[in-house]
Design a protein around this motif. Structure first.
Motif, mmCIF file in Angstrom:
data_model
loop_
_atom_site.group_PDB
_atom_site.id
_atom_site.type_symbol
_atom_site.label_atom_id
_atom_site.label_comp_id
_atom_site.label_asym_id
_atom_site.label_seq_id
_atom_site.Cartn_x
_atom_site.Cartn_y
_atom_site.Cartn_z
ATOM 1 N N VAL A 355 0.861 -1.186 0.000
ATOM 2 C CA VAL A 355 0.000 0.000 0.000
ATOM 3 C C VAL A 355 0.896 1.233 0.000
ATOM 4 C CG1 VAL A 355 -1.785 1.277 1.254
ATOM 5 C CG2 VAL A 355 -1.819 -1.237 1.256
ATOM 6 N N MET A 356 0.600 2.156 -0.901
ATOM 7 C CA MET A 356 1.445 3.342 -1.051
ATOM 8 C C MET A 356 0.890 4.485 -0.203
ATOM 9 S SD MET A 356 4.181 4.193 -2.729
ATOM 10 C CE MET A 356 4.510 3.329 -4.264
ATOM 11 N N LEU A 357 1.764 5.068 0.612
ATOM 12 C CA LEU A 357 1.401 6.284 1.346
ATOM 13 C C LEU A 357 1.822 7.463 0.469
ATOM 14 C CD1 LEU A 357 2.781 5.390 4.894
ATOM 15 C CD2 LEU A 357 0.517 4.955 3.940
ATOM 16 N N VAL A 358 0.874 8.359 0.198
ATOM 17 C CA VAL A 358 1.202 9.469 -0.704
ATOM 18 C C VAL A 358 0.940 10.812 -0.034
ATOM 19 C CG1 VAL A 358 0.628 8.025 -2.699
ATOM 20 C CG2 VAL A 358 -1.060 9.663 -1.887
ATOM 21 N N SER A 359 1.483 11.858 -0.637
ATOM 22 C CA SER A 359 1.256 13.225 -0.167
ATOM 23 C C SER A 359 -0.131 13.656 -0.625
ATOM 24 C CB SER A 359 2.276 14.174 -0.797
ATOM 25 O OG SER A 359 3.587 13.749 -0.532
ATOM 26 N N GLY A 360 -0.935 14.220 0.295
ATOM 27 C CA GLY A 360 -2.276 14.682 -0.066
ATOM 28 C C GLY A 360 -2.211 15.615 -1.269
ATOM 29 N N GLY A 361 -3.107 15.396 -2.240
ATOM 30 C CA GLY A 361 -3.098 16.223 -3.451
ATOM 31 C C GLY A 361 -2.548 15.480 -4.652
ATOM 32 N N TYR A 362 -1.592 14.554 -4.411
ATOM 33 C CA TYR A 362 -1.020 13.743 -5.492
ATOM 34 C C TYR A 362 -2.150 13.028 -6.232
ATOM 35 C CZ TYR A 362 1.407 9.763 -7.608
ATOM 36 O OH TYR A 362 1.861 8.820 -8.484
ATOM 37 N N PRO A 363 -2.183 12.914 -7.541
ATOM 38 C CA PRO A 363 -1.117 13.202 -8.503
ATOM 39 C C PRO A 363 -1.108 14.650 -9.006
ATOM 40 C CG PRO A 363 -2.896 12.116 -9.643
ATOM 41 C CD PRO A 363 -3.320 12.249 -8.219
ATOM 42 N N GLU A 364 -1.976 15.501 -8.465
ATOM 43 C CA GLU A 364 -1.901 16.921 -8.853
ATOM 44 C C GLU A 364 -0.881 17.591 -7.924
ATOM 45 O OE1 GLU A 364 -3.696 17.155 -11.480
ATOM 46 O OE2 GLU A 364 -5.133 15.532 -11.205
ATOM 47 N N GLU A 365 -1.123 18.862 -7.574
ATOM 48 C CA GLU A 365 -0.204 19.609 -6.707
ATOM 49 C C GLU A 365 -0.163 19.017 -5.306
ATOM 50 O OE1 GLU A 365 1.191 23.147 -7.406
ATOM 51 O OE2 GLU A 365 1.226 21.914 -9.224
ATOM 52 N N LYS A 427 3.247 8.712 10.297
ATOM 53 C CA LYS A 427 2.518 9.984 10.237
ATOM 54 C C LYS A 427 3.328 11.026 9.452
ATOM 55 C CE LYS A 427 -0.174 9.514 14.478
ATOM 56 N NZ LYS A 427 -0.443 8.170 14.183
ATOM 57 N N PHE A 428 2.642 11.719 8.571
ATOM 58 C CA PHE A 428 3.155 12.988 8.029
ATOM 59 C C PHE A 428 1.950 13.822 7.610
ATOM 60 C CE2 PHE A 428 3.557 9.838 4.551
ATOM 61 C CZ PHE A 428 2.923 10.458 3.492
ATOM 62 N N ASP A 429 2.107 15.134 7.582
ATOM 63 C CA ASP A 429 0.993 16.032 7.259
ATOM 64 C C ASP A 429 0.383 15.649 5.932
ATOM 65 O OD1 ASP A 429 1.207 17.538 9.454
ATOM 66 O OD2 ASP A 429 2.066 19.319 8.466
ATOM 67 N N ASN A 430 -0.947 15.570 5.914
ATOM 68 C CA ASN A 430 -1.660 15.318 4.661
ATOM 69 C C ASN A 430 -1.403 13.942 4.064
ATOM 70 O OD1 ASN A 430 -3.420 17.267 3.888
ATOM 71 N ND2 ASN A 430 -1.779 18.657 3.203
ATOM 72 N N MET A 431 -1.042 12.967 4.912
ATOM 73 C CA MET A 431 -0.791 11.605 4.397
ATOM 74 C C MET A 431 -2.108 11.010 3.883
ATOM 75 S SD MET A 431 0.837 8.440 6.516
ATOM 76 C CE MET A 431 -0.533 7.429 7.053
ATOM 77 N N TYR A 432 -2.031 10.357 2.734
ATOM 78 C CA TYR A 432 -3.227 9.728 2.157
ATOM 79 C C TYR A 432 -2.855 8.350 1.623
ATOM 80 C CZ TYR A 432 -6.812 8.544 -1.275
ATOM 81 O OH TYR A 432 -7.758 7.869 -2.005
ATOM 82 N N TYR A 433 -3.807 7.419 1.721
ATOM 83 C CA TYR A 433 -3.608 6.090 1.114
ATOM 84 C C TYR A 433 -4.972 5.503 0.792
ATOM 85 C CZ TYR A 433 -4.744 4.624 5.880
ATOM 86 O OH TYR A 433 -5.365 4.469 7.093
#
Ligand code: AMP
Ligand code: GLY
Length: 446
Positions: A355-365, A427-433
């Motif tokens: 499972v990939m943890l991504v930065s909130g907003g990805y794949p856009e800004e 944990k990191f700010d705006n983490m999304y999965y």
């Protein structure tokens, strides 16, 4: 960097001084490759160009561009590197193989990367379709148009059944494909490519093809150009949103094995797709030492090729490598030498999920430089770093895709529950999965 070396929990075989290995790339795929290579008793030291915090924990990162072949060559000399493995397509498409074979010192260094001619299978959709047609490899029916044929392409769309697929010919960072369910959508995709030149030269040609209705899977081989080893297959979750909604990403998760890729199906993949592909490359006199990634559609139990890639997939690699129960460094070395000695490999029976943890907003800004905590708390899960680096004090995000979390389990459910029960330790700010990786496959089986 050193402060993070201790946070990854790996069990390594002790390395005997044998090969210094250089991995080119900086994602989760490259971290997973380093992680598996490090287990080999033939691994001496690992270097990564440019790498990330994960690869830094296993060896030395060197900050160079992946297509700066001259500087890479100097590093290879200075560090006495014996074996080079190209991770992403960029150095392959830009001709790393030709650079090595035409440079006196580098000629003698082992390289696992297909030639730029071989990379055309990924670099041009028109080339790949033509190759498949010539070699009777099952794929969607298609026609290619150039800009001068704009009107003919519009007419072709107007007379084609819906849905249909419009593809920019060249590399477009995974964004050049539109699956259109209306003529308006198909025509505006064509307009964007030819008239607005949305993808620059990558849109000089457009492939318009039949829509294939089925389930996708990713199949990988390691080849010396003649012999090959089938690696575990995987399923990738490309859309950002749950239930496969929202824009395409580089991949939000992956699972392996894929239940419908049974012996009978894989026999068809071998005889109708893999073997004719290798034969076609040989007929065309194309040197190919490396990986081939077959993006396939299973249509009523028949495999069709959607696309070729000349590298391993990401995040598929982070699900398939943990299932490989072999000295993978040795196998890659044999392929690079042109002498793959075995055709089968030991694969763990366990299921693997990532499972990939991504930065909130990805794949856009999205924002970067967010502090990441909690990696040291993971117990049954292996983190592969996709986009994170250490600053003076902390591990921080540097990309849209940040960490791929992998677990093995007796079945897919158990692998997934290990990941989802530990995921919030990180944990990191705006983490999304995505919370539904593998769920479609579990539902299909029930
Ligand atoms: P590609 O870059 O060619 O792999 O296409 C990106 C995605 O578009 C694939 O992973 C599929 O989900 C979808 N796609 C591409 N070609 C087709 C096709 N002929 N039929 C159905 N879906 C397709
Ligand atoms: N996960 C798809 C790719 O690597 O292209």
């Amino acid at each position: 960097m050193i402060i993070f070396a201790g946070i990854f929990k790996f069990s390594y075989t002790k390395c005997s001084a044998f090969m210094n290995v250089l991995i080119i790339g900086s994602g989760g795929r490259e971290h997973a490759l380093c992680w598996l290579i490090k287990k080999s008793p033939y691994c001496s030291k690992i270097f990564t160009i440019p790498g990330n915090a994960g690869t830094a924990s296993l060896g030395e990162n060197i900050q160079l561009k992946v297509d700066d072949f001259k500087s890479i060559g100097q590093v290879i000399r200075e560090k006495a590197i014996d074996f080079v493995i190209a991770g992403p397509e960029e150095p392959i498409v830009k001709g790393i193989e030709a650079y090595f074979s035409s440079t006196e010192y580098l000629k003698k260094v082992l390289l696992l990367a297909p030639s730029a001619e071989g990379a055309m299978l990924e670099g041009s959709k028109d080339y790949a379709k033509n190759f498949m047609e010539r070699n009777s490899i099952p794929t969607a029916s298609y026609r290619t148009f150039t800009k001068e044929d704009y009107q003919a392409a519009c007419d072709y769309i107007g007379n084609h059944a819906l849905p249909l697929v419009v593809k920019a010919d060249g590399l477009a960072a995974g964004k050049g494909v539109t699956v259109a369910s209306s003529y308006e959508e198909a025509l505006s995709a064509l307009y964007a490519i030819f008239i607005n030149e949305k993808f620059g030269n990558a849109g000089n040609k457009v492939v318009i093809e039949q829509y294939l209705d089925g389930i996708e899977l990713s199949v990988f081989i390691l080849t010396d150009g003649e012999n090959y080893i089938l690696l575990p297959e995987a399923k990738d979750y490309k859309r950002v949103g749950e239930g496969d909604t929202g824009p395409n990403t580089g991949g939000m998760g992956s699972i392996s094995p894929v239940f419908f890729a049974d012996q009978a199906f894989m026999n068809k993949v071998r005889s109708k797709i893999i073997e004719p592909t290798l034969k076609g490359l040989q007929t065309d006199g194309i040197a190919y030492k490396g990986f081939i990634f077959f993006g396939l559609m299973n249509v009523k139990n028949e495999p069709y090729v959607i696309e070729y890639n000349v590298r391993l997939g990401d995040p598929e690699t982070e699900a398939i490598l943990p299932r490989i129960d072999e000295d993978f460094l040795l196998l890659m070395k044999q392929a690079a030498e042109g002498h793959l000695k075995q055709s089968e490999i030991k694969i763990k029976r366990e299921s693997s999920a990532t499972v990939m943890l991504v930065s909130g907003g990805y794949p856009e800004e999205y924002e970067k430089n967010k502090r990441i905590t909690g990696l040291e708390m993971l117990e049954q899960v292996t983190p592969f770093i996709a986009g994170a680096n250490a600053n003076e004090k902390h591990l921080v995000t540097t990309g849209g895709r940040v960490i791929a979390l992998n677990a093995l389990g007796n079945d897919l459910n158990s692998a997934l529950s290990k990941i989802y029960s530990e995921i919030n330790k990180i944990k990191f700010d705006n983490m999304y999965y995505r919370k539904d990786i593998g769920q479609d496959v579990i539902n299909l089986r029930e």
